[in-house]
Design a protein around this motif. Structure first.
Motif, PDB file in Angstrom:
ATOM      1  N   ASN A  54       0.858  -1.180   0.000  1.00  0.00           N
ATOM      2  CA  ASN A  54       0.000   0.000   0.000  1.00  0.00           C
ATOM      3  C   ASN A  54       0.898   1.234   0.000  1.00  0.00           C
ATOM      4  O   ASN A  54       1.621   1.489   0.952  1.00  0.00           O
ATOM      5  CB  ASN A  54      -0.900  -0.017   1.239  1.00  0.00           C
ATOM      6  N   LYS A  55       0.864   2.005  -1.086  1.00  0.00           N
ATOM      7  CA  LYS A  55       1.702   3.195  -1.213  1.00  0.00           C
ATOM      8  C   LYS A  55       1.026   4.442  -0.644  1.00  0.00           C
ATOM      9  O   LYS A  55       1.674   5.440  -0.381  1.00  0.00           O
ATOM     10  CB  LYS A  55       2.046   3.428  -2.688  1.00  0.00           C
ATOM     11  N   LEU A  56      -0.268   4.387  -0.465  1.00  0.00           N
ATOM     12  CA  LEU A  56      -1.050   5.538  -0.038  1.00  0.00           C
ATOM     13  C   LEU A  56      -1.053   5.727   1.479  1.00  0.00           C
ATOM     14  O   LEU A  56      -1.194   6.844   1.974  1.00  0.00           O
ATOM     15  CB  LEU A  56      -2.485   5.361  -0.549  1.00  0.00           C
ATOM     16  N   VAL A  57      -0.850   4.658   2.227  1.00  0.00           N
ATOM     17  CA  VAL A  57      -1.039   4.668   3.673  1.00  0.00           C
ATOM     18  C   VAL A  57      -0.188   5.720   4.390  1.00  0.00           C
ATOM     19  O   VAL A  57      -0.647   6.348   5.331  1.00  0.00           O
ATOM     20  CB  VAL A  57      -0.822   3.251   4.269  1.00  0.00           C
ATOM     21  N   TYR A  58       1.048   5.955   3.939  1.00  0.00           N
ATOM     22  CA  TYR A  58       1.900   6.917   4.635  1.00  0.00           C
ATOM     23  C   TYR A  58       1.776   8.327   4.081  1.00  0.00           C
ATOM     24  O   TYR A  58       2.400   9.256   4.599  1.00  0.00           O
ATOM     25  CB  TYR A  58       3.349   6.447   4.650  1.00  0.00           C
ATOM     26  N   ILE A  59       0.972   8.504   3.062  1.00  0.00           N
ATOM     27  CA  ILE A  59       0.639   9.853   2.607  1.00  0.00           C
ATOM     28  C   ILE A  59      -0.399  10.439   3.560  1.00  0.00           C
ATOM     29  O   ILE A  59      -0.381  11.624   3.863  1.00  0.00           O
ATOM     30  CB  ILE A  59       0.114   9.832   1.152  1.00  0.00           C
ATOM     31  N   GLU A  62       1.151   7.981   9.498  1.00  0.00           N
ATOM     32  CA  GLU A  62       2.551   7.746   9.853  1.00  0.00           C
ATOM     33  C   GLU A  62       2.781   6.248  10.074  1.00  0.00           C
ATOM     34  O   GLU A  62       1.869   5.533  10.454  1.00  0.00           O
ATOM     35  CB  GLU A  62       2.888   8.498  11.150  1.00  0.00           C
ATOM     36  N   PRO A  63       4.024   5.799   9.874  1.00  0.00           N
ATOM     37  CA  PRO A  63       4.339   4.397  10.173  1.00  0.00           C
ATOM     38  C   PRO A  63       4.127   4.103  11.654  1.00  0.00           C
ATOM     39  O   PRO A  63       4.335   4.976  12.504  1.00  0.00           O
ATOM     40  CB  PRO A  63       5.819   4.278   9.812  1.00  0.00           C
ATOM     41  N   LYS A  64       3.728   2.882  11.927  1.00  0.00           N
ATOM     42  CA  LYS A  64       3.504   2.448  13.310  1.00  0.00           C
ATOM     43  C   LYS A  64       4.433   1.287  13.620  1.00  0.00           C
ATOM     44  O   LYS A  64       4.853   0.566  12.719  1.00  0.00           O
ATOM     45  CB  LYS A  64       2.056   2.012  13.488  1.00  0.00           C
ATOM     46  N   ARG A  65       4.715   1.108  14.910  1.00  0.00           N
ATOM     47  CA  ARG A  65       5.513  -0.043  15.320  1.00  0.00           C
ATOM     48  C   ARG A  65       4.859  -1.318  14.799  1.00  0.00           C
ATOM     49  O   ARG A  65       3.653  -1.487  14.917  1.00  0.00           O
ATOM     50  CB  ARG A  65       5.602  -0.110  16.841  1.00  0.00           C
ATOM     51  N   GLY A  66       5.670  -2.188  14.230  1.00  0.00           N
ATOM     52  CA  GLY A  66       5.168  -3.458  13.719  1.00  0.00           C
ATOM     53  C   GLY A  66       4.876  -3.459  12.229  1.00  0.00           C
ATOM     54  O   GLY A  66       4.749  -4.524  11.625  1.00  0.00           O
ATOM     55  N   ASP A  67       4.764  -2.281  11.615  1.00  0.00           N
ATOM     56  CA  ASP A  67       4.516  -2.223  10.169  1.00  0.00           C
ATOM     57  C   ASP A  67       5.701  -2.819   9.410  1.00  0.00           C
ATOM     58  O   ASP A  67       6.865  -2.580   9.759  1.00  0.00           O
ATOM     59  CB  ASP A  67       4.345  -0.775   9.698  1.00  0.00           C
ATOM     60  N   ILE A  68       5.404  -3.577   8.377  1.00  0.00           N
ATOM     61  CA  ILE A  68       6.428  -4.081   7.468  1.00  0.00           C
ATOM     62  C   ILE A  68       6.457  -3.113   6.294  1.00  0.00           C
ATOM     63  O   ILE A  68       5.446  -2.915   5.626  1.00  0.00           O
ATOM     64  CB  ILE A  68       6.114  -5.516   7.015  1.00  0.00           C
ATOM     65  N   PRO A 151      18.705   5.103  12.194  1.00  0.00           N
ATOM     66  CA  PRO A 151      17.304   5.395  11.880  1.00  0.00           C
ATOM     67  C   PRO A 151      17.165   5.888  10.437  1.00  0.00           C
ATOM     68  O   PRO A 151      18.092   6.494   9.894  1.00  0.00           O
ATOM     69  CB  PRO A 151      16.934   6.500  12.873  1.00  0.00           C
ATOM     70  N   VAL A 152      16.016   5.611   9.837  1.00  0.00           N
ATOM     71  CA  VAL A 152      15.785   6.018   8.445  1.00  0.00           C
ATOM     72  C   VAL A 152      14.685   7.072   8.385  1.00  0.00           C
ATOM     73  O   VAL A 152      13.736   7.038   9.176  1.00  0.00           O
ATOM     74  CB  VAL A 152      15.424   4.816   7.538  1.00  0.00           C
ATOM     75  N   PRO A 153      14.800   8.009   7.451  1.00  0.00           N
ATOM     76  CA  PRO A 153      13.763   9.038   7.322  1.00  0.00           C
ATOM     77  C   PRO A 153      12.446   8.414   6.857  1.00  0.00           C
ATOM     78  O   PRO A 153      12.438   7.547   5.978  1.00  0.00           O
ATOM     79  CB  PRO A 153      14.304   9.975   6.251  1.00  0.00           C
ATOM     80  N   VAL A 154      11.358   8.854   7.430  1.00  0.00           N
ATOM     81  CA  VAL A 154      10.033   8.377   7.023  1.00  0.00           C
ATOM     82  C   VAL A 154       9.828   8.622   5.529  1.00  0.00           C
ATOM     83  O   VAL A 154       9.232   7.804   4.833  1.00  0.00           O
ATOM     84  CB  VAL A 154       8.920   9.052   7.857  1.00  0.00           C
TER      85      VAL A 154
END
Length: 177
Positions: A54-59, A62-68, A151-154
């Motif tokens: 899913n490319k739209l979810v982080y538009i 925000e990423p959550k703990r556990g997301d792949i 750490p990586v940038p969102v």
């Protein structure tokens, strides 16, 4: 050629063109497919698994703990990595004695094999706009992840892996419980 036949052919061509344009829009902006290479996410993902991302979810979130997530490799241009988000901005992460701690508490990593030792010695606070990612395969040298490149940038995250569509075995389906 009869006018009726010509109109029918034109309608078919228009329908096919519309379908192609819609498919391109979906692949470019909404969903993508990912082919897993390597075993850095084992046992969750195996080499050769194919996933919908899913490319739209982080538009819109925000990423959550556990997301792949699929992300641009910080250490290799034109390469993507697939990793799990372990810590998000403002989290304090510590890796010590083979365990991962988030904000002082041992992280429940139900997706790992029992007794798996997480190599590394990390103690840091995740900056704003960044996440800390790890592969599920914690064997020494099995995963290039935030223990290696930090750490990586969102903004480097391309999408969230959500569904395994191949192989058609007992692992087929959603990647989340």
């Amino acid at each position: 050629m009869k006018e009726e036949t010509r109109n029918e052919i034109l309608e078919w061509i228009k329908s096919i063109l519309y379908a192609v344009v819609i498919a391109i829009i979906i692949k470019t902006f909404i969903f993508n497919t990912t082919y897993v290479i390597g075993d850095s996410m084992y046992p969750t993902l195996h080499e050769g698994d194919r996933l919908f991302t899913n490319k739209l979810v982080y538009i819109i979130g925000e990423p959550k703990r556990g997301d792949i997530v699929i992300l641009k490799a910080p250490d290799k241009p034109n390469v993507d990595y697939i990793k799990r988000v372990i810590a998000v901005e403002n989290d304090e992460i510590k890796i010590s004695d083979g365990k991962v701690y988030i904000n002082g508490k041992v992280l429940d990593e139900y997706y790992l094999k029992d007794g798996l030792y997480t190599h590394g010695d990390i103690d840091l606070k995740i900056p704003k706009g960044y996440v800390f990612v790890l592969g599920d395969n914690r064997k020494f040298g099995a995963s290039k992840d935030s223990r290696y490149f930090g750490p990586v940038p969102v903004k480097s995250i391309k999408g969230k892996a959500v569904f395994r569509y191949y192989p058609f075995d007992n692992r087929f389906g959603s990647l989340y419980k």
